[in-house]
Design a protein around this motif. Structure first.
Motif, PDB file in Angstrom:
ATOM      1  N   MET A   1       0.844  -1.171   0.000  1.00 36.95           N
ATOM      2  CA  MET A   1       0.000   0.000   0.000  1.00 36.95           C
ATOM      3  C   MET A   1       0.894   1.240   0.000  1.00 36.95           C
ATOM      4  SD  MET A   1      -3.142   1.016   2.543  1.00 36.95           S
ATOM      5  CE  MET A   1      -3.587  -0.674   2.664  1.00 36.95           C
ATOM      6  N   ALA A   2       0.634   2.140  -0.888  1.00 37.58           N
ATOM      7  CA  ALA A   2       1.404   3.378  -0.979  1.00 37.58           C
ATOM      8  C   ALA A   2       0.706   4.469  -0.172  1.00 37.58           C
ATOM      9  CB  ALA A   2       1.531   3.798  -2.433  1.00 37.58           C
ATOM     10  N   LYS A   3       1.509   5.281   0.523  1.00 39.06           N
ATOM     11  CA  LYS A   3       0.963   6.388   1.319  1.00 39.06           C
ATOM     12  C   LYS A   3       1.548   7.697   0.833  1.00 39.06           C
ATOM     13  CE  LYS A   3       0.324   4.028   5.731  1.00 39.06           C
ATOM     14  NZ  LYS A   3       0.640   4.098   7.163  1.00 39.06           N
ATOM     15  N   LYS A   4       0.713   8.745   0.871  1.00 40.17           N
ATOM     16  CA  LYS A   4       1.177  10.091   0.571  1.00 40.17           C
ATOM     17  C   LYS A   4       0.575  11.050   1.594  1.00 40.17           C
ATOM     18  CE  LYS A   4       2.189  10.123  -4.298  1.00 40.17           C
ATOM     19  NZ  LYS A   4       1.937  10.743  -5.585  1.00 40.17           N
ATOM     20  N   LEU A   5       1.417  11.943   2.094  1.00 36.92           N
ATOM     21  CA  LEU A   5       0.956  13.030   2.947  1.00 36.92           C
ATOM     22  C   LEU A   5       0.614  14.188   2.021  1.00 36.92           C
ATOM     23  CD1 LEU A   5       0.579  14.640   5.581  1.00 36.92           C
ATOM     24  CD2 LEU A   5       3.039  15.113   5.504  1.00 36.92           C
ATOM     25  N   ASN A   6      -0.617  14.659   2.078  1.00 36.13           N
ATOM     26  CA  ASN A   6      -1.067  15.787   1.270  1.00 36.13           C
ATOM     27  C   ASN A   6      -1.290  16.982   2.176  1.00 36.13           C
ATOM     28  OD1 ASN A   6      -1.595  14.683  -1.558  1.00 36.13           O
ATOM     29  ND2 ASN A   6      -2.528  13.158  -0.232  1.00 36.13           N
ATOM     30  N   ALA A  22       5.680  11.537  -0.527  1.00 35.98           N
ATOM     31  CA  ALA A  22       5.525  10.087  -0.515  1.00 35.98           C
ATOM     32  C   ALA A  22       6.046   9.480   0.776  1.00 35.98           C
ATOM     33  CB  ALA A  22       6.252   9.474  -1.710  1.00 35.98           C
ATOM     34  N   GLU A  23       5.386   8.423   1.204  1.00 40.25           N
ATOM     35  CA  GLU A  23       5.801   7.597   2.334  1.00 40.25           C
ATOM     36  C   GLU A  23       6.120   8.372   3.613  1.00 40.25           C
ATOM     37  OE1 GLU A  23       5.364   4.365   2.191  1.00 40.25           O
ATOM     38  OE2 GLU A  23       4.809   4.514   0.085  1.00 40.25           O
ATOM     39  N   PRO A  24       5.147   9.066   4.180  1.00 40.59           N
ATOM     40  CA  PRO A  24       5.395   9.732   5.464  1.00 40.59           C
ATOM     41  C   PRO A  24       5.617   8.690   6.559  1.00 40.59           C
ATOM     42  CG  PRO A  24       3.054   9.726   4.981  1.00 40.59           C
ATOM     43  CD  PRO A  24       3.756   9.185   3.756  1.00 40.59           C
ATOM     44  N   LYS A  25       6.308   9.094   7.604  1.00 38.37           N
ATOM     45  CA  LYS A  25       6.554   8.132   8.690  1.00 38.37           C
ATOM     46  C   LYS A  25       5.224   7.732   9.325  1.00 38.37           C
ATOM     47  CE  LYS A  25       7.593  11.496  12.299  1.00 38.37           C
ATOM     48  NZ  LYS A  25       8.531  11.898  13.316  1.00 38.37           N
ATOM     49  N   ASP A  26       5.169   6.504   9.837  1.00 33.19           N
ATOM     50  CA  ASP A  26       3.915   5.956  10.360  1.00 33.19           C
ATOM     51  C   ASP A  26       3.388   6.699  11.577  1.00 33.19           C
ATOM     52  OD1 ASP A  26       3.636   3.972   8.424  1.00 33.19           O
ATOM     53  OD2 ASP A  26       4.851   2.540   9.562  1.00 33.19           O
ATOM     54  N   ILE A  62      -3.556  12.012   4.964  1.00 32.53           N
ATOM     55  CA  ILE A  62      -2.747  10.938   4.383  1.00 32.53           C
ATOM     56  C   ILE A  62      -3.659  10.108   3.495  1.00 32.53           C
ATOM     57  CG2 ILE A  62      -1.451   8.819   4.849  1.00 32.53           C
ATOM     58  CD1 ILE A  62      -0.404  10.201   7.381  1.00 32.53           C
ATOM     59  N   ARG A  63      -3.222   9.924   2.256  1.00 33.54           N
ATOM     60  CA  ARG A  63      -3.970   9.100   1.305  1.00 33.54           C
ATOM     61  C   ARG A  63      -3.235   7.785   1.134  1.00 33.54           C
ATOM     62  NH1 ARG A  63      -6.390  11.450  -4.027  1.00 33.54           N
ATOM     63  NH2 ARG A  63      -7.801  12.101  -2.392  1.00 33.54           N
ATOM     64  N   GLU A  64      -3.970   6.680   1.300  1.00 33.59           N
ATOM     65  CA  GLU A  64      -3.407   5.348   1.107  1.00 33.59           C
ATOM     66  C   GLU A  64      -3.999   4.752  -0.166  1.00 33.59           C
ATOM     67  OE1 GLU A  64      -3.252   2.828   4.617  1.00 33.59           O
ATOM     68  OE2 GLU A  64      -3.754   4.585   5.825  1.00 33.59           O
ATOM     69  N   THR A  65      -3.138   4.198  -0.996  1.00 37.23           N
ATOM     70  CA  THR A  65      -3.564   3.626  -2.265  1.00 37.23           C
ATOM     71  C   THR A  65      -3.108   2.179  -2.335  1.00 37.23           C
ATOM     72  OG1 THR A  65      -3.274   5.782  -3.296  1.00 37.23           O
ATOM     73  CG2 THR A  65      -3.450   3.897  -4.771  1.00 37.23           C
ATOM     74  N   ILE A  66      -4.013   1.324  -2.718  1.00 35.83           N
ATOM     75  CA  ILE A  66      -3.669  -0.082  -2.934  1.00 35.83           C
ATOM     76  C   ILE A  66      -3.364  -0.256  -4.414  1.00 35.83           C
ATOM     77  CG2 ILE A  66      -4.497  -2.460  -2.885  1.00 35.83           C
ATOM     78  CD1 ILE A  66      -6.302  -1.598  -0.530  1.00 35.83           C
ATOM     79  N   ILE A  67      -2.197  -0.793  -4.709  1.00 36.10           N
ATOM     80  CA  ILE A  67      -1.777  -1.004  -6.086  1.00 36.10           C
ATOM     81  C   ILE A  67      -1.761  -2.516  -6.347  1.00 36.10           C
ATOM     82  CG2 ILE A  67       0.106  -0.724  -7.749  1.00 36.10           C
ATOM     83  CD1 ILE A  67       0.904   1.767  -6.047  1.00 36.10           C
TER      84      ILE A  67
END
Length: 73
Positions: A1-6, A22-26, A62-67
């Motif tokens: 799963m890809a994460k982006k902080l917007n 891209a990929e902010p810390k958890d 934070i947007r999470e995308t399943i690829i």
């Protein structure tokens, strides 16, 4: 799963500007993000050829995308 902080900023008459990382810390917190966003506003970090500069904070999320890769045919 890809994460982006917007991070969404206001730009006066020009609407909004979103900056994505891209990929902010958890364990990132809202206060950490807000602090960074306020620094961006205070220091006038970005220049735009057209429209108003960033002048305020609108929101952050934070947007999470399943690829899912498709198998070769």
């Amino acid at each position: 799963m890809a994460k982006k902080l917007n991070m969404v900023f206001t730009r006066g008459e020009s609407g909004t500007k979103t900056i994505s990382l891209a990929e902010p810390k958890d364990d990132i917190t809202a206060s950490e993000v807000k602090g960074v966003m306020q620094n961006i506003v205070d220091k006038d970090v970005f220049q735009f050829e057209n429209g108003s500069p960033i002048d305020g904070i609108k929101r952050a999320y934070i947007r999470e995308t399943i690829i899912t890769e498709l198998p070769e045919a």
